[in-house]
Design an enzyme around this catalytic site. Structure first.
Site, short mmCIF file in Angstrom:
data_model
loop_
_atom_site.label_atom_id
_atom_site.label_comp_id
_atom_site.label_asym_id
_atom_site.label_seq_id
_atom_site.Cartn_x
_atom_site.Cartn_y
_atom_site.Cartn_z
N ARG A 1 -8.07 -8.72 8.21
CA ARG A 1 -8.44 -7.67 8.02
C ARG A 1 -9.41 -6.90 8.19
O ARG A 1 -10.31 -7.33 7.12
CB ARG A 1 -7.67 -6.60 7.26
CG ARG A 1 -6.10 -7.71 7.47
CD ARG A 1 -5.31 -6.89 7.81
NE ARG A 1 -3.86 -7.25 8.19
CZ ARG A 1 -3.01 -6.89 7.37
NH1 ARG A 1 -2.65 -5.81 6.59
NH2 ARG A 1 -1.08 -7.21 7.87
N GLU B 1 -10.67 -4.36 6.65
CA GLU B 1 -11.05 -3.25 5.60
C GLU B 1 -12.36 -3.15 5.92
O GLU B 1 -12.93 -3.66 5.41
CB GLU B 1 -9.86 -3.64 4.73
CG GLU B 1 -8.81 -4.46 4.46
CD GLU B 1 -7.51 -3.88 4.83
OE1 GLU B 1 -8.19 -2.57 4.87
OE2 GLU B 1 -6.56 -4.38 4.92
N ARG C 1 -7.75 -4.93 -4.58
CA ARG C 1 -6.42 -5.24 -3.67
C ARG C 1 -6.79 -5.95 -2.22
O ARG C 1 -5.71 -6.07 -1.85
CB ARG C 1 -5.03 -4.78 -4.03
CG ARG C 1 -5.30 -3.21 -3.38
CD ARG C 1 -3.31 -2.57 -4.23
NE ARG C 1 -3.81 -1.31 -3.18
CZ ARG C 1 -2.66 -1.41 -2.42
NH1 ARG C 1 -2.29 -2.36 -1.57
NH2 ARG C 1 -3.02 0.10 -2.17
N HIS C 2 -7.72 -5.93 -1.82
CA HIS C 2 -7.78 -5.88 -0.33
C HIS C 2 -9.40 -7.05 0.13
O HIS C 2 -9.69 -6.43 -0.49
CB HIS C 2 -7.99 -4.25 0.71
CG HIS C 2 -7.25 -3.46 0.42
ND1 HIS C 2 -6.33 -2.38 -0.10
CD2 HIS C 2 -5.94 -3.41 1.64
CE1 HIS C 2 -5.78 -1.42 -0.15
NE2 HIS C 2 -5.22 -2.40 0.93
N GLU D 1 2.28 -2.91 -4.05
CA GLU D 1 3.04 -3.87 -3.10
C GLU D 1 1.92 -5.60 -2.55
O GLU D 1 1.19 -5.62 -2.50
CB GLU D 1 2.53 -3.43 -1.51
CG GLU D 1 2.99 -3.69 -0.30
CD GLU D 1 2.62 -3.01 1.04
OE1 GLU D 1 1.75 -1.91 0.67
OE2 GLU D 1 1.92 -4.20 2.00
N SER E 1 5.31 -6.48 2.77
CA SER E 1 6.19 -5.72 3.97
C SER E 1 7.53 -6.42 4.94
O SER E 1 6.68 -7.44 5.38
CB SER E 1 5.15 -4.69 4.61
OG SER E 1 4.49 -4.21 4.27
N ARG F 1 -2.17 -11.50 -3.21
CA ARG F 1 -1.54 -10.54 -4.05
C ARG F 1 -0.81 -11.16 -5.46
O ARG F 1 -0.44 -10.48 -6.66
CB ARG F 1 -1.18 -9.69 -3.39
CG ARG F 1 -2.01 -9.03 -2.74
CD ARG F 1 -1.21 -7.39 -1.95
NE ARG F 1 -2.59 -6.44 -1.27
CZ ARG F 1 -2.02 -5.90 -0.72
NH1 ARG F 1 -1.31 -5.66 -0.85
NH2 ARG F 1 -3.17 -4.76 -0.06
P1 ATP Z 1 0.00 -3.09 4.50
O1 ATP Z 1 -1.49 -3.75 4.89
O2 ATP Z 1 1.10 -3.76 4.11
O3 ATP Z 1 -0.04 -1.56 4.66
P2 ATP Z 1 -1.82 -1.97 1.54
O4 ATP Z 1 -1.33 -2.42 1.07
O5 ATP Z 1 -2.98 -2.51 2.39
O6 ATP Z 1 -0.40 -3.15 2.42
P3 ATP Z 1 -0.90 0.57 3.27
O7 ATP Z 1 0.63 0.83 3.14
O8 ATP Z 1 -2.51 0.04 3.70
O9 ATP Z 1 -0.73 -0.93 1.65
O10 ATP Z 1 -1.48 1.69 1.38
C1 ATP Z 1 -0.54 1.91 0.82
C2 ATP Z 1 -1.32 2.93 -0.15
O11 ATP Z 1 -2.42 2.50 -0.45
C3 ATP Z 1 -2.11 4.16 0.85
O12 ATP Z 1 -1.28 4.94 1.33
C4 ATP Z 1 -3.68 4.22 0.36
O13 ATP Z 1 -2.59 5.46 -1.16
C5 ATP Z 1 -4.10 3.35 -0.72
N1 ATP Z 1 -4.71 2.66 -0.17
C6 ATP Z 1 -4.29 1.80 0.74
N2 ATP Z 1 -6.00 1.22 1.59
C7 ATP Z 1 -6.49 1.82 0.70
C8 ATP Z 1 -7.80 1.39 0.50
N3 ATP Z 1 -8.76 1.18 1.56
N4 ATP Z 1 -8.34 1.82 0.09
C9 ATP Z 1 -7.91 3.22 -1.36
N5 ATP Z 1 -6.44 3.01 -1.13
C10 ATP Z 1 -6.31 2.67 0.09
P1 AMO Z 2 1.38 -5.43 6.32
O1 AMO Z 2 0.60 -4.55 6.75
O2 AMO Z 2 1.93 -4.94 5.40
O3 AMO Z 2 2.60 -6.04 6.80
O4 AMO Z 2 1.14 -7.23 5.12
C1 AMO Z 2 2.10 -7.97 4.34
C2 AMO Z 2 1.07 -8.49 2.92
O5 AMO Z 2 0.09 -8.87 3.29
C3 AMO Z 2 -0.63 -8.54 2.20
N1 AMO Z 2 -2.56 -7.49 2.59
C4 AMO Z 2 -3.05 -8.48 2.07
N2 AMO Z 2 -3.28 -9.24 1.34
C5 AMO Z 2 -5.40 -9.23 1.19
N3 AMO Z 2 -5.79 -8.37 1.70
C6 AMO Z 2 -5.30 -7.19 2.66
N4 AMO Z 2 -6.27 -6.62 3.44
C7 AMO Z 2 -3.92 -7.28 2.77
N5 AMO Z 2 -3.52 -6.58 3.64
C8 AMO Z 2 -1.80 -6.68 3.56
C9 AMO Z 2 0.35 -7.62 1.04
C10 AMO Z 2 0.91 -7.45 2.27
O6 AMO Z 2 2.32 -7.14 1.97
N6 AMO Z 2 3.47 -7.92 10.38
C11 AMO Z 2 3.76 -7.61 8.44
C12 AMO Z 2 4.42 -8.08 8.05
C13 AMO Z 2 6.62 -8.14 8.36
O7 AMO Z 2 6.65 -6.99 9.04
O8 AMO Z 2 6.85 -9.18 8.57
C14 AMO Z 2 2.33 -7.02 7.76
O9 AMO Z 2 1.89 -7.09 8.85
O10 AMO Z 2 1.12 -8.54 0.57
#
Ligand code: ATP
Ligand code: AMO
Length: 466
Positions: free
Chosen positions: A238, A240, A246-247, A389, A392, A440
């Site tokens: 990703r 990011e 947490r990313h 989280e 997903s 995570r």
């Molecule tokens: P996923 O990839 O499943 O979406 P995630 O934990 O990054 O995992 P998001 O749905 O992207 O979840 O984000 C959830 C919430 O976290 C967002 O609504 C936002 O408020 C916050 N968030 C996401 N990315 C960032 C970021 N890069 N910096 C700060 N807040 C973030």
């Molecule tokens: P999603 O984008 O929510 O869903 O990613 C699934 C899980 O991966 C972890 N995650 C991360 N961990 C570390 N760094 C990141 N940048 C990051 N982004 C996501 C989280 C998150 O819950 N295809 C769907 C999954 C599905 O529906 O099967 C997906 O990628 O723990």
């Protein structure tokens, strides 16, 4: 011929026996020309080795050699186990090795960028020392990550990556017992699987390409290929651009995809039983590791129920509302509201692990199946540990025309994912699945404050080395 013995198994049961161990020099204490102590470390465990002239044929030459050993050098030690009358301070093992022979297998330089004892201290220990007027070195995160091989040697880090390996192992063991098949999908793709901006693009021999943002498309195609129940452990990329706790830009994804007979609750049922099995396994089999982590980063054991709590998104919104927090009922929760809801759930249901399902359709990826009774909501879920989280998941759309329409509506260039969309023309059963971020899971199980602590060699927007 002497057999190798691990430091962790040195105990009074071996009194008077000869042993051969390999480890690192953690510290050397010179007492006199005739006596020296060398503390040898192997993983989480340490033992005191005693060199005494006249005993065990030790010479003054050997004592001198031991005194000159640099910290972190690799040594082989031959000697006899003895049990002192008093407890030994500062080592994990309560026996000593009376050294006969000592070999330096590989010498570490004498000025190390990180001292392991400094890197292993808890914040509380450092504060405590300050009160006594002592200054202890605090090793900051960048230094730790720059010299990660040294940092990884601390007991907490040894334990963290043991847990990580156990989570992955239990994931496989549980899913295999439920008749899931392990697969591997390509990490180079012509299009994106999760849409959006967070994608690394590169040139694939003249064709525009992306690093896989998830195994999403191919794990679904495996279902079309009649694999019925699949899992994958693999890298996820990703791009990011913000710096958060947490990313990561590259993490380890634990992915699952399965046929659904009647309802997406079948997928949540797997999540429930899988994670109760993983948490039980860690608590039952990794006590030593959990203690080692706790000593440096104190945390309370995770609260989870025998049957995982499931709440709907509207129920979650209602709980927030009752606590005086208004959020858009069809919008996403942000980091802060997710955390708040985690606290409310913990206080009401006594669990820090729960599933939130029936998310609004508008905030889920294009492939998510809307609810049959109300298309504003979807057959989807997120899973939380301590309000953050970790998973997903969802039921997927398995109708070709509808899926194509949804992709277009979400602004995806359908040409780039044509082979995926086409695969639904040949008949696909109802199916769903989920993706877990391994780093995570370990971070939140141990209530650590940063995902870089659970990635051996983390990749973030600025870090591409080591
Ligand atoms: P996923 O990839 O499943 O979406 P995630 O934990 O990054 O995992 P998001 O749905 O992207 O979840 O984000 C959830 C919430 O976290 C967002 O609504 C936002 O408020 C916050 N968030 C996401 N990315 C960032 C970021 N890069 N910096 C700060 N807040 C973030
Ligand atoms: P999603 O984008 O929510 O869903 O990613 C699934 C899980 O991966 C972890 N995650 C991360 N961990 C570390 N760094 C990141 N940048 C990051 N982004 C996501 C989280 C998150 O819950 N295809 C769907 C999954 C599905 O529906 O099967 C997906 O990628 O723990």
């Amino acid at each position: 011929e002497l057999k190798w013995t691990e430091v962790k198994s040195l105990s009074s049961d071996l009194k008077d026996q000869e042993v051969l161990v390999r480890g690192r020099v953690q510290a050397v204490r010179a007492v006199s020309k005739k006596m020296a102590f060398v503390v040898v470390r192997e993983g989480l465990f340490t033992v005191q080795c005693v060199l005494m002239v006249a005993k065990e044929k030790v010479s003054e030459q050997m004592v001198k050699f031991a005194n000159a050993l640099s910290r972190e050098s690799i040594v082989d030690i031959e000697g006899v186990i003895s049990v002192p009358g008093e407890p030994i301070k500062g080592t994990s093992q309560q026996v000593e090795i009376q050294v006969r022979k000592i070999y330096c297998i590989n010498r570490a330089i004498s000025t190390l960028p990180i001292n392991i004892e400094d890197a292993a201290r808890s914040d509380a220990e450092i504060e405590e020392a300050l009160k006594d007027g002592k200054q202890l070195v605090r090793v900051n995160q960048d230094t730790r990550l720059n010299y990660r091989v040294l940092d990884l040697r601390t007991p907490a880090n040894q334990a963290i990556f043991h847990l990580s390996s156990e989570v992955e192992h239990e994931f496989r063991v549980f899913l295999r017992s439920e008749h899931f098949r392990g697969i591997h999908t390509p990490k180079t793709m012509g299009g994106t699987s999760e849409g959006g901006a967070a994608v690394f693009r590169f040139d694939y021999k003249g064709q525009p390409a992306c690093l896989a943002q998830s195994p999403q498309l191919h794990k679904q195609m495996s279902i079309s290929g009649d694999f019925r129940r699949v899992f994958e452990v693999g890298p996820v990329f990703r791009a990011e651009d913000s710096f958060t706790h947490r990313h990561l830009c590259e993490f380890t994804g634990l992915d699952v995809e399965m046929e659904i007979k009647a309802h997406y609750s079948e997928v949540m049922d797997i999540v429930d039983r899988l994670f109760v099995a993983i948490f039980d396994h860690l608590n039952e089999n990794c006590q030593g590791e959990l203690e080692a982590i706790s000593r440096q980063y104190p945390f309370q054991p995770l609260k989870y129920l025998r049957k995982t709590l499931q709440l709907t998104f509207p129920e979650g919104i209602q709980m927030l509302k009752e606590a005086g927090i208004e959020v858009d009922p069809l919008g996403d929760l942000n980091t802060e509201t997710e955390r708040k809801l985690g606290e409310l759930v913990r206080d009401k249901y006594d669990t820090e692990f729960y599933i939130l399902h029936r998310y609004p359709s508008a905030i889920r990826p294009f492939y998510t199946m809307p609810c049959y009774d109300n298309a504003s909501y979807s057959n989807s879920f997120d899973v939380f540990i301590r309000g953050e989280e970790i998973i997903s998941g969802a039921q997927r759309i398995h109708d070709h025309e509808f899926l194509t329409k949804r992709a277009e509506a979400c602004g995806i260039d359908v040409k780039t994912i044509a082979t995926y969309l086409d695969s639904f023309k040949y008949g696909t059963p109802p199916h769903g699945g989920f993706g877990v971020g391994l780093e995570r899971v370990v971070m939140l199980f141990c209530n650590l404050n940063n995902i870089r602590k659970t990635s051996q060699f983390p990749r973030d927007p600025q870090r591409l080395a080591p």
